[in-house]
Scaffold this motif. Structure first.
Motif, mmCIF file in Angstrom:
data_model
loop_
_atom_site.group_PDB
_atom_site.id
_atom_site.type_symbol
_atom_site.label_atom_id
_atom_site.label_comp_id
_atom_site.label_asym_id
_atom_site.label_seq_id
_atom_site.Cartn_x
_atom_site.Cartn_y
_atom_site.Cartn_z
ATOM 1 N N PHE A 51 0.841 -1.193 0.000
ATOM 2 C CA PHE A 51 0.000 0.000 0.000
ATOM 3 C C PHE A 51 0.880 1.248 0.000
ATOM 4 N N ASP A 52 0.340 2.336 -0.560
ATOM 5 C CA ASP A 52 0.981 3.643 -0.474
ATOM 6 C C ASP A 52 0.413 4.356 0.751
ATOM 7 N N PHE A 53 1.255 4.549 1.768
ATOM 8 C CA PHE A 53 0.786 5.117 3.023
ATOM 9 C C PHE A 53 1.042 6.622 3.068
ATOM 10 N N GLU A 54 0.137 7.315 3.721
ATOM 11 C CA GLU A 54 0.291 8.751 3.911
ATOM 12 C C GLU A 54 1.301 9.039 5.027
ATOM 13 N N ASP A 55 2.003 10.172 4.907
ATOM 14 C CA ASP A 55 2.867 10.615 5.995
ATOM 15 C C ASP A 55 1.994 11.019 7.183
ATOM 16 N N GLU A 56 2.454 10.689 8.379
ATOM 17 C CA GLU A 56 1.679 10.968 9.581
ATOM 18 C C GLU A 56 2.575 11.586 10.655
ATOM 19 N N THR A 57 1.980 12.416 11.509
ATOM 20 C CA THR A 57 2.645 12.878 12.725
ATOM 21 C C THR A 57 2.120 12.036 13.881
ATOM 22 N N LEU A 58 2.986 11.206 14.439
ATOM 23 C CA LEU A 58 2.609 10.272 15.496
ATOM 24 C C LEU A 58 3.160 10.737 16.836
ATOM 25 N N THR A 59 2.545 10.282 17.909
ATOM 26 C CA THR A 59 2.927 10.703 19.248
ATOM 27 C C THR A 59 3.309 9.497 20.103
ATOM 28 N N SER A 60 4.357 9.647 20.889
ATOM 29 C CA SER A 60 4.739 8.657 21.896
ATOM 30 C C SER A 60 4.927 9.381 23.230
ATOM 31 N N PHE A 61 4.623 8.690 24.314
ATOM 32 C CA PHE A 61 4.918 9.251 25.634
ATOM 33 C C PHE A 61 5.332 8.118 26.567
ATOM 34 N N TYR A 62 6.127 8.461 27.564
ATOM 35 C CA TYR A 62 6.708 7.433 28.423
ATOM 36 C C TYR A 62 6.961 7.956 29.824
ATOM 37 N N VAL A 63 7.121 7.011 30.740
ATOM 38 C CA VAL A 63 7.553 7.295 32.109
ATOM 39 C C VAL A 63 8.507 6.179 32.527
ATOM 40 N N ALA A 64 9.561 6.541 33.252
ATOM 41 C CA ALA A 64 10.547 5.555 33.711
ATOM 42 C C ALA A 64 10.859 5.803 35.179
ATOM 43 N N LEU A 65 11.114 4.718 35.895
ATOM 44 C CA LEU A 65 11.474 4.782 37.312
ATOM 45 C C LEU A 65 12.817 4.103 37.505
ATOM 46 N N GLU A 66 13.784 4.845 38.060
ATOM 47 C CA GLU A 66 15.102 4.302 38.373
ATOM 48 C C GLU A 66 15.323 4.375 39.880
ATOM 49 N N HIS A 67 15.947 3.347 40.425
ATOM 50 C CA HIS A 67 16.070 3.207 41.882
ATOM 51 C C HIS A 67 17.419 2.584 42.217
ATOM 52 N N PRO A 68 17.818 2.609 43.493
ATOM 53 C CA PRO A 68 19.130 2.062 43.879
ATOM 54 C C PRO A 68 19.103 0.629 44.390
ATOM 55 N N ILE A 69 17.987 -0.104 44.252
ATOM 56 C CA ILE A 69 17.878 -1.438 44.839
ATOM 57 C C ILE A 69 18.666 -2.434 43.992
ATOM 58 N N PRO A 70 19.654 -3.104 44.531
ATOM 59 C CA PRO A 70 20.464 -4.049 43.740
ATOM 60 C C PRO A 70 19.623 -5.197 43.179
ATOM 61 N N LEU A 71 19.988 -5.635 41.990
ATOM 62 C CA LEU A 71 19.411 -6.783 41.300
ATOM 63 C C LEU A 71 17.980 -6.575 40.805
ATOM 64 N N VAL A 72 17.290 -5.547 41.281
ATOM 65 C CA VAL A 72 15.935 -5.268 40.816
ATOM 66 C C VAL A 72 16.025 -4.301 39.631
#
Length: 253
Positions: A51-72
């Motif tokens: 198929f011939d696809f149209e150009d699109e403006t797409l959105t992504s969003f994210y959240v990340a959690l970093e911590h000091p607990i070893p091995l987790v």
């Protein structure tokens, strides 16, 4: 490649890292706009139609959690909008759903491949000059594809849904540019098994516009490419590439 077989690959896991670099709890949140170009084909079964696809403006969003607990592992959750519209003139009959769309007729598609990434990762290095993360990413794909066209008698729209949990290897790195507020970064996930492949990576530059004890804010811009070659996932096969420049903002608390 069925959903339960893909999910079973998670059992391969990763070995524990030698270094867990975080010493304080950190939360990252971001949003990105992606000016995308899509090329490729899909089918129900193996008779792929381009198929011939149209150009699109797409959105992504994210959240990340970093911590000091070893091995987790640390965790990052990202939602990727991926709905594209396309059309084609069929050069042969194209079966989708319960309909065979007529040769030489116009057919259109709305393909929704939006999905979530669930990333578990360890910080191997983490300082102002170099950070490296390694882990795995589970792509939760819950998509649908519709095709509209004629069977020679009437105009018909067929829609098929599919879903899969796809585990991928994950890596990210960022290198700070000394004496500046800029850094270069890479983030990528990859799976290749049998006739299926998913490759999702982005490279770019980050500019830290705010840096204080309360919050850090960075503007990010670069290039992203997503290859999605799925072989018989709920009877759907795809051979698609979505690529283009992106820009985003990241906040670190």
């Amino acid at each position: 490649m069925k959903k339960h077989l893909l999910a079973a690959l998670v059992a391969t896991g990763l070995t524990a890292p030698l270094v867990q670099a975080d010493t304080i709890l950190g939360v990252y949140a971001g949003i990105e706009g992606w000016q995308s170009q899509t090329t490729g084909s899909f089918a129900q079964g193996n008779n792929l139609e381009t198929f011939d696809f149209e150009d699109e403006t797409l959105t992504s969003f994210y959240v990340a959690l970093e911590h000091p607990i070893p091995l987790v592992p640390n965790i990052k959750i990202k939602h990727n909008e991926l709905e594209v519209v396309g059309s084609t003139t069929l050069t042969e009959g194209f079966k989708f759903g319960d309909t065979v769309f007529q040769v030489n007729s116009e057919a259109g598609t709305v393909s929704d491949l939006s999905h979530n990434d669930y990333v578990l990762y360890y910080e191997i290095f983490d300082n102002d000059l170099l950070s490296i993360d390694l882990g795995f990413n589970i792509k939760d794909i819950d998509g649908s594809i519709s095709v509209s066209g004629t069977d020679g008698v009437a105009t018909i729209t067929e829609e098929e849904s599919f879903s899969a949990y796809v585990p991928l290897g994950y890596a990210a790195a960022e290198v700070g540019i000394p004496m500046t507020d800029f850094s270069v970064f890479f983030e990528g996930s990859l799976l290749a098994i049998d006739d299926s492949k998913i490759q999702d990576f982005q490279v770019g530059v980050a500019w830290e516009v705010i840096d204080n004890m309360a919050v850090d804010v960075a503007v990010k811009f670069g290039y992203r490419s997503l290859v999605m070659e799925l072989d018989d996932v709920d009877d759907i096969s795809t051979d698609l590439e979505v690529k283009g420049p992106f820009m985003g903002v990241q906040v670190h608390f």
